[in-house]
Motif scaffolding. Structure first.
Motif, PDB file in Angstrom:
ATOM      1  N   MET A  35     -33.217  16.600   2.636  1.00 26.29           N
ATOM      2  CA  MET A  35     -31.910  16.959   2.104  1.00 26.29           C
ATOM      3  C   MET A  35     -31.053  15.731   1.836  1.00 26.29           C
ATOM      4  SD  MET A  35     -30.941  20.352   4.362  1.00 26.29           S
ATOM      5  CE  MET A  35     -29.330  20.500   3.592  1.00 26.29           C
ATOM      6  N   VAL A  36     -31.041  14.801   2.794  1.00 20.80           N
ATOM      7  CA  VAL A  36     -30.223  13.603   2.622  1.00 20.80           C
ATOM      8  C   VAL A  36     -30.764  12.749   1.474  1.00 20.80           C
ATOM      9  CG1 VAL A  36     -29.524  11.436   3.699  1.00 20.80           C
ATOM     10  CG2 VAL A  36     -29.389  13.556   4.993  1.00 20.80           C
ATOM     11  N   ALA A  37     -32.091  12.599   1.392  1.00 20.21           N
ATOM     12  CA  ALA A  37     -32.676  11.791   0.321  1.00 20.21           C
ATOM     13  C   ALA A  37     -32.342  12.364  -1.046  1.00 20.21           C
ATOM     14  CB  ALA A  37     -34.194  11.703   0.507  1.00 20.21           C
ATOM     15  N   GLU A  38     -32.315  13.708  -1.151  1.00 13.94           N
ATOM     16  CA  GLU A  38     -32.095  14.340  -2.446  1.00 13.94           C
ATOM     17  C   GLU A  38     -30.624  14.573  -2.768  1.00 13.94           C
ATOM     18  OE1 GLU A  38     -34.330  17.936  -2.548  1.00 13.94           O
ATOM     19  OE2 GLU A  38     -36.286  16.940  -2.487  1.00 13.94           O
ATOM     20  N   GLN A  39     -29.819  14.860  -1.729  1.00 15.59           N
ATOM     21  CA  GLN A  39     -28.446  15.312  -1.977  1.00 15.59           C
ATOM     22  C   GLN A  39     -27.378  14.439  -1.342  1.00 15.59           C
ATOM     23  OE1 GLN A  39     -28.212  19.551  -0.964  1.00 15.59           O
ATOM     24  NE2 GLN A  39     -30.438  19.654  -1.132  1.00 15.59           N
ATOM     25  N   GLY A  40     -27.758  13.504  -0.475  1.00 17.85           N
ATOM     26  CA  GLY A  40     -26.774  12.658   0.175  1.00 17.85           C
ATOM     27  C   GLY A  40     -26.274  13.241   1.480  1.00 17.85           C
ATOM     28  N   LEU A  70     -27.314  14.296  15.013  1.00 19.07           N
ATOM     29  CA  LEU A  70     -28.270  14.642  13.959  1.00 19.07           C
ATOM     30  C   LEU A  70     -28.460  13.474  12.993  1.00 19.07           C
ATOM     31  CD1 LEU A  70     -30.062  16.683  12.499  1.00 19.07           C
ATOM     32  CD2 LEU A  70     -28.010  17.570  11.361  1.00 19.07           C
ATOM     33  N   LEU A  71     -27.357  12.868  12.553  1.00 16.68           N
ATOM     34  CA  LEU A  71     -27.459  11.752  11.615  1.00 16.68           C
ATOM     35  C   LEU A  71     -28.205  10.568  12.233  1.00 16.68           C
ATOM     36  CD1 LEU A  71     -23.940  11.695   9.892  1.00 16.68           C
ATOM     37  CD2 LEU A  71     -26.054  12.741   9.077  1.00 16.68           C
ATOM     38  N   LEU A  72     -27.921  10.286  13.503  1.00 20.38           N
ATOM     39  CA  LEU A  72     -28.605   9.183  14.171  1.00 20.38           C
ATOM     40  C   LEU A  72     -30.097   9.455  14.298  1.00 20.38           C
ATOM     41  CD1 LEU A  72     -26.057   8.263  16.987  1.00 20.38           C
ATOM     42  CD2 LEU A  72     -26.713   6.840  15.037  1.00 20.38           C
ATOM     43  N   ALA A  73     -30.440  10.692  14.650  1.00 16.39           N
ATOM     44  CA  ALA A  73     -31.859  11.046  14.786  1.00 16.39           C
ATOM     45  C   ALA A  73     -32.579  10.913  13.454  1.00 16.39           C
ATOM     46  CB  ALA A  73     -31.998  12.466  15.328  1.00 16.39           C
ATOM     47  N   VAL A  74     -31.923  11.319  12.388  1.00 19.54           N
ATOM     48  CA  VAL A  74     -32.523  11.220  11.056  1.00 19.54           C
ATOM     49  C   VAL A  74     -32.749   9.760  10.686  1.00 19.54           C
ATOM     50  CG1 VAL A  74     -32.087  11.563   8.598  1.00 19.54           C
ATOM     51  CG2 VAL A  74     -31.668  13.409  10.199  1.00 19.54           C
ATOM     52  N   TYR A  75     -31.759   8.910  10.918  1.00 19.20           N
ATOM     53  CA  TYR A  75     -31.937   7.512  10.533  1.00 19.20           C
ATOM     54  C   TYR A  75     -32.984   6.829  11.404  1.00 19.20           C
ATOM     55  CZ  TYR A  75     -31.140   3.081   8.416  1.00 19.20           C
ATOM     56  OH  TYR A  75     -31.347   1.919   7.720  1.00 19.20           O
ATOM     57  N   VAL A 106     -34.437   6.311  -2.748  1.00 15.72           N
ATOM     58  CA  VAL A 106     -33.813   7.217  -1.772  1.00 15.72           C
ATOM     59  C   VAL A 106     -32.342   6.853  -1.561  1.00 15.72           C
ATOM     60  CG1 VAL A 106     -35.883   7.934  -0.514  1.00 15.72           C
ATOM     61  CG2 VAL A 106     -34.806   5.746   0.042  1.00 15.72           C
ATOM     62  N   PRO A 107     -31.520   6.953  -2.607  1.00 14.65           N
ATOM     63  CA  PRO A 107     -30.115   6.564  -2.454  1.00 14.65           C
ATOM     64  C   PRO A 107     -29.387   7.353  -1.375  1.00 14.65           C
ATOM     65  CG  PRO A 107     -30.479   7.792  -4.498  1.00 14.65           C
ATOM     66  CD  PRO A 107     -31.826   7.429  -3.965  1.00 14.65           C
ATOM     67  N   GLY A 108     -29.809   8.602  -1.136  1.00 12.73           N
ATOM     68  CA  GLY A 108     -29.153   9.394  -0.101  1.00 12.73           C
ATOM     69  C   GLY A 108     -29.323   8.798   1.280  1.00 12.73           C
ATOM     70  N   LEU A 109     -30.482   8.203   1.556  1.00 14.68           N
ATOM     71  CA  LEU A 109     -30.716   7.578   2.852  1.00 14.68           C
ATOM     72  C   LEU A 109     -29.970   6.252   2.969  1.00 14.68           C
ATOM     73  CD1 LEU A 109     -34.473   8.505   3.278  1.00 14.68           C
ATOM     74  CD2 LEU A 109     -32.584   9.260   4.735  1.00 14.68           C
ATOM     75  N   VAL A 110     -29.773   5.566   1.846  1.00 17.80           N
ATOM     76  CA  VAL A 110     -28.923   4.375   1.857  1.00 17.80           C
ATOM     77  C   VAL A 110     -27.487   4.791   2.153  1.00 17.80           C
ATOM     78  CG1 VAL A 110     -28.094   2.399   0.528  1.00 17.80           C
ATOM     79  CG2 VAL A 110     -30.441   3.214   0.224  1.00 17.80           C
ATOM     80  N   GLN A 111     -27.065   5.890   1.557  1.00 16.06           N
ATOM     81  CA  GLN A 111     -25.722   6.414   1.828  1.00 16.06           C
ATOM     82  C   GLN A 111     -25.583   6.786   3.298  1.00 16.06           C
ATOM     83  OE1 GLN A 111     -24.804  10.213   0.178  1.00 16.06           O
ATOM     84  NE2 GLN A 111     -22.595   9.947   0.339  1.00 16.06           N
ATOM     85  N   LEU A 112     -26.628   7.351   3.883  1.00 16.69           N
ATOM     86  CA  LEU A 112     -26.596   7.694   5.301  1.00 16.69           C
ATOM     87  C   LEU A 112     -26.355   6.442   6.136  1.00 16.69           C
ATOM     88  CD1 LEU A 112     -27.035   9.441   7.811  1.00 16.69           C
ATOM     89  CD2 LEU A 112     -29.504   9.201   7.470  1.00 16.69           C
ATOM     90  N   GLN A 177     -26.048  -3.127  -0.706  1.00 11.60           N
ATOM     91  CA  GLN A 177     -26.322  -1.687  -0.730  1.00 11.60           C
ATOM     92  C   GLN A 177     -25.069  -0.893  -1.062  1.00 11.60           C
ATOM     93  OE1 GLN A 177     -30.074  -0.694   2.136  1.00 11.60           O
ATOM     94  NE2 GLN A 177     -28.117  -0.929   3.163  1.00 11.60           N
ATOM     95  N   VAL A 178     -23.929  -1.285  -0.506  1.00 12.77           N
ATOM     96  CA  VAL A 178     -22.679  -0.590  -0.811  1.00 12.77           C
ATOM     97  C   VAL A 178     -22.336  -0.749  -2.284  1.00 12.77           C
ATOM     98  CG1 VAL A 178     -20.201  -0.511  -0.356  1.00 12.77           C
ATOM     99  CG2 VAL A 178     -21.801  -0.811   1.548  1.00 12.77           C
ATOM    100  N   GLN A 179     -22.450  -1.982  -2.802  1.00 13.57           N
ATOM    101  CA  GLN A 179     -22.154  -2.203  -4.217  1.00 13.57           C
ATOM    102  C   GLN A 179     -23.091  -1.398  -5.111  1.00 13.57           C
ATOM    103  OE1 GLN A 179     -21.291  -6.390  -5.436  1.00 13.57           O
ATOM    104  NE2 GLN A 179     -21.690  -6.885  -3.286  1.00 13.57           N
ATOM    105  N   TRP A 180     -24.366  -1.323  -4.720  1.00 17.19           N
ATOM    106  CA  TRP A 180     -25.344  -0.578  -5.517  1.00 17.19           C
ATOM    107  C   TRP A 180     -25.032   0.912  -5.525  1.00 17.19           C
ATOM    108  CZ3 TRP A 180     -29.351   2.785  -3.614  1.00 17.19           C
ATOM    109  CH2 TRP A 180     -30.243   3.220  -4.617  1.00 17.19           C
ATOM    110  N   LEU A 181     -24.623   1.450  -4.373  1.00 14.92           N
ATOM    111  CA  LEU A 181     -24.263   2.871  -4.326  1.00 14.92           C
ATOM    112  C   LEU A 181     -23.084   3.175  -5.242  1.00 14.92           C
ATOM    113  CD1 LEU A 181     -24.543   3.660  -0.500  1.00 14.92           C
ATOM    114  CD2 LEU A 181     -25.974   4.625  -2.319  1.00 14.92           C
TER     115      LEU A 181
END
Length: 205
Positions: A35-40, A70-75, A106-112, A177-181
């Protein structure tokens, strides 16, 4: 509506069903990474994940009581999988450059990751703050070891402090990464990190 099977899942660890509980936790993390990879990160509320898995909110909270957990476990899980990437170069800046290339998919995981970093400097996120502090300390140590090896082989100038260069490399990578997002068409993190490699060459390059 409460589903009896979901309540059973939540009770499993107390009744000795540790394997089933571990399988359910892995299923949750797999779905969350997808979900995060696809939707952020906006897709990361506990309720939205529970709905996608067809379980109750209460059952999900049994495994991950809060959004931060949850977010920490995912990362953490994402990092474990990233360690197995076949194209890791095992060189200081080269590893970060290859990671930047993979992150484009996987921009959503970079956003995470950037979300965790932002949460860590705010009050009310002690677990996230500790995770990021430990992660930066570990990265500085690991990168400084790779830098020392690169210095010994002549790839990087020997007069540079390995820990300082590790800190600079992390800052460059995270900032890119922030600039790229914010503007993917304007920033190429892989190309910029390649420039950083050219700025610190040793005699053996």
């Amino acid at each position: 509506m409460t589903h009896p099977a979901d309540d059973d899942d939540a009770a499993q660890p107390r009744r000795g069903g540790y394997r089933k509980g571990a399988e359910r936790r892995t299923q949750i993390l797999d779905e969350m990474i997808r979900m995060v990879a696809e939707q952020g990160v906006d897709a990361s509320s506990l309720r939205s994940v529970a709905e996608a898995l067809g379980i109750t909110h209460a059952a999900l909270r049994h495994y991950f009581p809060s959004r931060d957990e949850l977010l920490l476990a995912v990362y953490r899980e994402h990092e474990v999988r990233e360690q197995g990437a076949p194209d890791r170069m095992k060189s200081a800046i080269g590893d970060m450059r290859e990671s930047a290339s993979r992150n484009r998919a996987v921009p959503g995981l970079v956003q995470l990751y950037t979300t965790l970093g932002a949460d860590a400097v705010q009050e009310g996120h002690p677990a996230t703050r500790e995770f990021m502090r430990e992660r930066f300390a570990r990265l500085r140590t690991e990168l400084s070891v790779l830098i020392e090896a690169d210095q010994a082989s002549g790839r990087i100038r020997a007069d540079l402090d390995p820990v300082d260069l590790a800190s600079l490399s992390i800052a460059a990578s995270d900032g890119l990464q922030v600039q790229w997002l914010l503007d993917p068409e304007a920033v190429d993190g892989e190309r910029v990190l390649r420039l950083l490699e050219r700025l610190v060459p040793g005699d053996g390059r």
